[in-house]
Design a protein around this motif. Structure first.
Motif, PDB file in Angstrom:
ATOM      1  N   SER A  80       9.781   2.681   5.588  1.00 36.61           N
ATOM      2  CA  SER A  80      10.113   3.201   4.262  1.00 36.61           C
ATOM      3  C   SER A  80       9.136   2.672   3.219  1.00 36.61           C
ATOM      4  CB  SER A  80      11.545   2.807   3.884  1.00 36.61           C
ATOM      5  OG  SER A  80      11.684   1.393   3.902  1.00 36.61           O
ATOM      6  N   ALA A  81       8.977   3.450   2.125  1.00 36.66           N
ATOM      7  CA  ALA A  81       8.066   3.035   1.055  1.00 36.66           C
ATOM      8  C   ALA A  81       8.511   1.685   0.494  1.00 36.66           C
ATOM      9  CB  ALA A  81       8.057   4.081  -0.052  1.00 36.66           C
ATOM     10  N   GLY A  82       7.557   0.763   0.419  1.00 32.77           N
ATOM     11  CA  GLY A  82       7.866  -0.581  -0.069  1.00 32.77           C
ATOM     12  C   GLY A  82       8.168  -1.557   1.038  1.00 32.77           C
ATOM     13  N   SER A  83       8.450  -1.044   2.232  1.00 36.51           N
ATOM     14  CA  SER A  83       8.679  -1.936   3.379  1.00 36.51           C
ATOM     15  C   SER A  83       8.043  -1.357   4.634  1.00 36.51           C
ATOM     16  CB  SER A  83      10.183  -2.154   3.594  1.00 36.51           C
ATOM     17  OG  SER A  83      10.834  -0.905   3.826  1.00 36.51           O
ATOM     18  N   ALA A  84       6.924  -0.662   4.463  1.00 37.85           N
ATOM     19  CA  ALA A  84       6.220  -0.049   5.598  1.00 37.85           C
ATOM     20  C   ALA A  84       5.660  -1.132   6.518  1.00 37.85           C
ATOM     21  CB  ALA A  84       5.102   0.850   5.086  1.00 37.85           C
ATOM     22  N   GLN A 127       0.821  -1.213   0.000  1.00 37.80           N
ATOM     23  CA  GLN A 127       0.000   0.000   0.000  1.00 37.80           C
ATOM     24  C   GLN A 127       0.859   1.269   0.000  1.00 37.80           C
ATOM     25  OE1 GLN A 127      -2.883  -0.053   3.181  1.00 37.80           O
ATOM     26  NE2 GLN A 127      -3.910  -1.918   2.423  1.00 37.80           N
ATOM     27  N   SER A 128       2.057   1.198   0.617  1.00 37.92           N
ATOM     28  CA  SER A 128       2.905   2.390   0.730  1.00 37.92           C
ATOM     29  C   SER A 128       3.525   2.830  -0.589  1.00 37.92           C
ATOM     30  CB  SER A 128       4.023   2.139   1.753  1.00 37.92           C
ATOM     31  OG  SER A 128       4.895   1.099   1.299  1.00 37.92           O
ATOM     32  N   THR A 129       3.356   2.018  -1.648  1.00 34.91           N
ATOM     33  CA  THR A 129       3.912   2.386  -2.960  1.00 34.91           C
ATOM     34  C   THR A 129       2.818   2.767  -3.950  1.00 34.91           C
ATOM     35  OG1 THR A 129       3.903   0.079  -3.702  1.00 34.91           O
ATOM     36  CG2 THR A 129       5.914   0.892  -2.608  1.00 34.91           C
ATOM     37  N   GLN A 130       1.573   2.819  -3.505  1.00 35.32           N
ATOM     38  CA  GLN A 130       0.469   3.155  -4.400  1.00 35.32           C
ATOM     39  C   GLN A 130       0.365   4.679  -4.589  1.00 35.32           C
ATOM     40  OE1 GLN A 130      -1.515   0.541  -5.897  1.00 35.32           O
ATOM     41  NE2 GLN A 130       0.324  -0.417  -5.053  1.00 35.32           N
ATOM     42  N   GLY A 131      -0.247   5.088  -5.681  1.00 40.98           N
ATOM     43  CA  GLY A 131      -0.502   6.495  -5.910  1.00 40.98           C
ATOM     44  C   GLY A 131       0.771   7.312  -6.057  1.00 40.98           C
ATOM     45  N   SER A 165       1.170  14.244  15.848  1.00 39.21           N
ATOM     46  CA  SER A 165       2.245  14.312  16.836  1.00 39.21           C
ATOM     47  C   SER A 165       2.274  13.093  17.746  1.00 39.21           C
ATOM     48  CB  SER A 165       2.085  15.579  17.690  1.00 39.21           C
ATOM     49  OG  SER A 165       0.820  15.588  18.349  1.00 39.21           O
ATOM     50  N   TYR A 166       1.180  12.334  17.807  1.00 44.72           N
ATOM     51  CA  TYR A 166       1.140  11.124  18.624  1.00 44.72           C
ATOM     52  C   TYR A 166       2.152  10.111  18.115  1.00 44.72           C
ATOM     53  CZ  TYR A 166      -0.652   6.647  20.369  1.00 44.72           C
ATOM     54  OH  TYR A 166      -0.759   5.398  20.938  1.00 44.72           O
ATOM     55  N   ASP A 167       2.231   9.989  16.797  1.00 43.63           N
ATOM     56  CA  ASP A 167       3.198   9.068  16.187  1.00 43.63           C
ATOM     57  C   ASP A 167       3.409   9.544  14.750  1.00 43.63           C
ATOM     58  OD1 ASP A 167       4.877   7.014  15.568  1.00 43.63           O
ATOM     59  OD2 ASP A 167       3.332   5.448  15.572  1.00 43.63           O
ATOM     60  N   MET A 168       4.405  10.406  14.562  1.00 43.59           N
ATOM     61  CA  MET A 168       4.607  11.034  13.260  1.00 43.59           C
ATOM     62  C   MET A 168       4.945   9.992  12.200  1.00 43.59           C
ATOM     63  SD  MET A 168       4.478  13.878  11.645  1.00 43.59           S
ATOM     64  CE  MET A 168       4.501  15.071  12.991  1.00 43.59           C
ATOM     65  N   PRO A 169       4.166   9.970  11.101  1.00 40.00           N
ATOM     66  CA  PRO A 169       4.438   8.988  10.035  1.00 40.00           C
ATOM     67  C   PRO A 169       5.724   9.301   9.289  1.00 40.00           C
ATOM     68  CG  PRO A 169       2.742  10.532   9.352  1.00 40.00           C
ATOM     69  CD  PRO A 169       3.003  10.812  10.797  1.00 40.00           C
ATOM     70  N   THR A 170       6.185   8.325   8.533  1.00 41.83           N
ATOM     71  CA  THR A 170       7.399   8.501   7.741  1.00 41.83           C
ATOM     72  C   THR A 170       7.093   9.184   6.410  1.00 41.83           C
ATOM     73  OG1 THR A 170       8.302   6.473   8.688  1.00 41.83           O
ATOM     74  CG2 THR A 170       9.367   7.313   6.708  1.00 41.83           C
ATOM     75  N   GLY A 171       5.967   8.825   5.804  1.00 46.02           N
ATOM     76  CA  GLY A 171       5.621   9.396   4.500  1.00 46.02           C
ATOM     77  C   GLY A 171       4.153   9.238   4.225  1.00 46.02           C
ATOM     78  N   ALA A 172       3.735   9.627   2.985  1.00 46.45           N
ATOM     79  CA  ALA A 172       2.331   9.546   2.609  1.00 46.45           C
ATOM     80  C   ALA A 172       2.218   9.379   1.094  1.00 46.45           C
ATOM     81  CB  ALA A 172       1.583  10.796   3.071  1.00 46.45           C
ATOM     82  N   VAL A 173       1.115   8.742   0.686  1.00 45.24           N
ATOM     83  CA  VAL A 173       0.828   8.614  -0.751  1.00 45.24           C
ATOM     84  C   VAL A 173      -0.608   9.098  -0.983  1.00 45.24           C
ATOM     85  CG1 VAL A 173       2.445   6.759  -1.218  1.00 45.24           C
ATOM     86  CG2 VAL A 173       0.146   6.189  -0.418  1.00 45.24           C
ATOM     87  N   ARG A 174      -0.825   9.673  -2.158  1.00 48.39           N
ATOM     88  CA  ARG A 174      -2.170  10.174  -2.518  1.00 48.39           C
ATOM     89  C   ARG A 174      -2.744   9.233  -3.585  1.00 48.39           C
ATOM     90  NH1 ARG A 174      -1.760  16.177  -3.094  1.00 48.39           N
ATOM     91  NH2 ARG A 174      -1.657  15.875  -0.822  1.00 48.39           N
ATOM     92  N   VAL A 175      -3.858   8.605  -3.191  1.00 44.42           N
ATOM     93  CA  VAL A 175      -4.479   7.615  -4.086  1.00 44.42           C
ATOM     94  C   VAL A 175      -5.831   8.075  -4.606  1.00 44.42           C
ATOM     95  CG1 VAL A 175      -3.239   5.673  -3.103  1.00 44.42           C
ATOM     96  CG2 VAL A 175      -5.421   6.350  -2.132  1.00 44.42           C
TER      97      VAL A 175
END
Length: 262
Positions: free
Chosen positions: A219-223, A197-201, A251-261
């Motif tokens: 990281s993207a591809g190994s989230a 899912q982290s590599t979509q969009g 701020s509770y748990d800052m994500p590493t990245g995001a994708v827009r689908v």
């Protein structure tokens, strides 16, 4: 009897053998008296032919000169003492001035550091407010309409349900099972696991998030975890068995990245 016997002589009487001649002279600041006699009595044969007496005399000039010399010596001593006092005073003043200068420099540095820190904090706050404002605008534009609104509505309806590893609904989910079910509500098929899912969009920056963006941790591809951004700086996800499905601030748990689908 001679006819001239009774006629008094008009010749000047001869000086007596005991007559004295007085000679006076001043030599080297002493008065010298010399007395000489044409004849010396027998009882004075052992005495010197001349007798000299020397008496010290202090003239007005000598007294004035001595006074001036004493005054000059005293003045020199006074000048030395005054100069020493002035030198000591200047040295002490220099030490005090140097100490004050060091304190002033230290204070100025501390004030500059405090101002810099305050400016950085102010800029950070302004940047955070700007991001929140942009996020609120995007939320208001997209959350109430279309696919984003449907997605958020479904996720909020799942709050409080259990987290179960491998579950895909409808009473329990794991993290990727929840996101897959949520996007399915708007016709988007996501892969089953978070790594895929982290590599979509399209990858997007965390400072430019929109409602409906898929967040990932790792990281993207190994989230190892995913959730959905729902606006106002918050996300909804199936966190863990202890919390279940919850809504939390970034701020509770800052994500590493995001994708827009969407």
């Amino acid at each position: 009897m001679s006819p001239n016997a009774l006629i008094p002589s008009h010749r000047k009487p001869r000086r007596s053998a005991s007559s004295r001649a007085l000679r006076a002279g001043v030599t080297g600041g002493f008065l010298t008296l010399a007395v000489t006699g044409a004849s010396v009595p027998a009882n004075a044969m052992e005495r010197p032919v001349s007798e000299t007496q020397e008496m010290p005399t202090i003239t007005t000039a000598l007294a004035t000169s001595a006074t001036k010399s004493a005054d000059a010596a005293q003045q020199v001593a006074f000048d030395y003492e005054r100069q020493a006092l002035q030198d000591n005073a200047l040295a002490e003043a220099a030490k005090v001035a140097e100490k004050h200068k060091a304190e002033a420099v230290k204070k100025a540095k501390a004030e500059a550091a405090a101002k810099k820190k305050a400016a950085e904090a102010r800029r950070a706050k302004e940047a955070s407010q700007a991001r929140a404002s942009r996020s609120a605008v995007r939320t208001s534009l997209s959350a109430g309409t279309g696919n984003a609104a449907t997605l958020v509505s479904f996720l909020k309806a799942q709050l409080g349900k259990a987290y179960v590893l491998g579950a895909t609904g409808s009473s329990s989910y794991d993290c990727s099972g929840l996101t897959q079910a949520a996007f399915k509500q708007i016709g988007i098929d996501l892969p089953r696991v978070s790594q895929d899912q982290s590599t979509q969009g399209t990858q997007v920056g965390l400072g430019n998030l929109q409602v409906g963006d898929l967040l990932y941790w790792g990281s993207a591809g190994s989230a190892y975890h995913v959730a959905v951004y729902v606006g106002d700086g918050k996300f909804i996800g199936a966190q863990n068995p202890s919390t279940g499905i919850v809504e939390r601030p970034l701020s509770y748990d800052m994500p590493t990245g995001a994708v827009r689908v969407l």
